[in-house]
Design an enzyme around this catalytic site. Structure first.
Site, mmCIF file in Angstrom:
data_model
loop_
_atom_site.group_PDB
_atom_site.id
_atom_site.type_symbol
_atom_site.label_atom_id
_atom_site.label_comp_id
_atom_site.label_asym_id
_atom_site.label_seq_id
_atom_site.Cartn_x
_atom_site.Cartn_y
_atom_site.Cartn_z
ATOM 1 N N LYS A 179 1.009 -1.337 0.277
ATOM 2 C CA LYS A 179 -0.253 0.250 0.111
ATOM 3 C C LYS A 179 0.636 1.322 0.154
ATOM 4 C CE LYS A 179 -4.026 -2.132 1.937
ATOM 5 N NZ LYS A 179 -4.661 -2.116 3.663
ATOM 6 N N TYR B 33 -12.389 -1.755 -3.427
ATOM 7 C CA TYR B 33 -13.068 -2.077 -2.090
ATOM 8 C C TYR B 33 -14.532 -1.798 -2.157
ATOM 9 C CZ TYR B 33 -8.855 -2.145 0.009
ATOM 10 O OH TYR B 33 -7.279 -2.166 0.462
ATOM 11 N N ASN C 281 -1.562 -0.362 6.935
ATOM 12 C CA ASN C 281 -1.904 -1.606 7.172
ATOM 13 C C ASN C 281 -0.734 -2.215 6.386
ATOM 14 O OD1 ASN C 281 -3.921 -2.151 5.725
ATOM 15 N ND2 ASN C 281 -5.114 -3.336 7.252
ATOM 16 N N HIS D 267 -2.103 -5.907 1.670
ATOM 17 C CA HIS D 267 -3.490 -6.264 1.591
ATOM 18 C C HIS D 267 -3.646 -7.839 1.315
ATOM 19 C CE1 HIS D 267 -8.018 -6.607 0.176
ATOM 20 N NE2 HIS D 267 -6.795 -7.046 -0.871
ATOM 21 N N GLU E 4 -10.256 -9.924 -7.325
ATOM 22 C CA GLU E 4 -9.476 -9.306 -7.528
ATOM 23 C C GLU E 4 -7.770 -8.863 -8.249
ATOM 24 O OE1 GLU E 4 -7.640 -9.261 -3.125
ATOM 25 O OE2 GLU E 4 -9.994 -8.039 -2.756
HETATM 26 P P1 CMP Z 1 -7.298 -4.822 3.808
HETATM 27 O O1 CMP Z 1 -6.896 -6.092 3.990
HETATM 28 O O2 CMP Z 1 -7.041 -4.361 3.020
HETATM 29 O O3 CMP Z 1 -9.024 -4.376 4.214
HETATM 30 C C1 CMP Z 1 -9.754 -3.468 3.804
HETATM 31 C C2 CMP Z 1 -8.922 -2.456 4.501
HETATM 32 O O4 CMP Z 1 -9.558 -1.084 5.031
HETATM 33 C C3 CMP Z 1 -7.963 -2.755 5.402
HETATM 34 O O5 CMP Z 1 -6.881 -3.379 4.965
HETATM 35 C C4 CMP Z 1 -7.508 -1.318 5.985
HETATM 36 O O6 CMP Z 1 -6.537 -0.840 5.235
HETATM 37 C C5 CMP Z 1 -8.992 -0.619 5.856
HETATM 38 N N1 CMP Z 1 -9.710 -0.293 7.408
HETATM 39 C C6 CMP Z 1 -9.499 1.069 8.419
HETATM 40 N N2 CMP Z 1 -10.340 0.933 9.023
HETATM 41 C C7 CMP Z 1 -10.986 -0.907 8.946
HETATM 42 C C8 CMP Z 1 -12.076 -1.575 9.612
HETATM 43 N N3 CMP Z 1 -12.056 -0.397 11.178
HETATM 44 N N4 CMP Z 1 -12.262 -2.477 9.760
HETATM 45 C C9 CMP Z 1 -11.189 -3.338 8.877
HETATM 46 N N5 CMP Z 1 -10.274 -2.340 7.403
HETATM 47 C C10 CMP Z 1 -10.356 -1.058 8.122
#
Ligand code: CMP
Length: 139
Positions: free
Chosen positions: A11, A51, A114, A117, A128
């Site tokens: 990311k 998303y 984070n 993904h 995806e």
């Molecule tokens: P990802 O695994 O890419 O899938 C959805 C993304 O939403 C997640 O990682 C985070 O980057 C983002 N996100 C932000 N807030 C939340 C939350 N409360 N719960 C889950 N995903 C979140």
């Protein structure tokens, strides 16, 4: 265990933070094959499409702003059980809850930022991977 493919993204927080090389090293150490990889910057609309399953979630706007804020590396990883294996290698969505030694624990800074993904199921992986790669890029 069956050979699978999964979609992984490094990311914008990790690319801007100079962490892409460290994360690619973790991918190699975990013995994934990188079937395809590209560097790109998502538009806001492309991030929303990727998303779309999270459209109704309160974090959708912030997430899609973040994902379109800078370059990402998108890749297709292959390994036995690649979908769950990559999720285990990343760790929990929230870096604060991720297990020691996982990518998100070591490099993530918030539940949104984070750093990586991964697809969460075979149907999601198919969607995806197809979102970013054409068939001829996956041979
Ligand atoms: P990802 O695994 O890419 O899938 C959805 C993304 O939403 C997640 O990682 C985070 O980057 C983002 N996100 C932000 N807030 C939340 C939350 N409360 N719960 C889950 N995903 C979140």
């Amino acid at each position: 265990m069956a050979i699978e493919r999964t979609l992984a993204i490094i990311k914008p927080d990790a690319v801007e933070g100079g962490l892409a090389g460290d994360i690619l090293s973790r991918i190699h150490a975990a013995k994934f094959q990188i079937v395809a990889i590209k560097s790109l910057r998502l538009t806001k609309t492309e991030a929303e499409g990727f998303y779309a399953v999270h459209r109704e979630r309160p974090f959708f706007g912030d997430l899609t702003n973040f994902m379109s804020s800078g370059k990402v590396l998108v890749m297709v990883l292959e390994a036995p059980g690649a979908i769950s294996k990559w999720r285990d290698t990343m760790g929990a969505t929230d870096p604060a809850k991720a297990a020691p030694g996982t990518i998100r624990r070591d490099f993530g800074t918030s539940i949104q930022n984070n750093c990586t993904h991964g697809s969460d199921a075979p149907a999601t992986a198919a969607f995806e991977i197809g979102y970013f790669f054409a068939g001829a890029e996956l041979v």
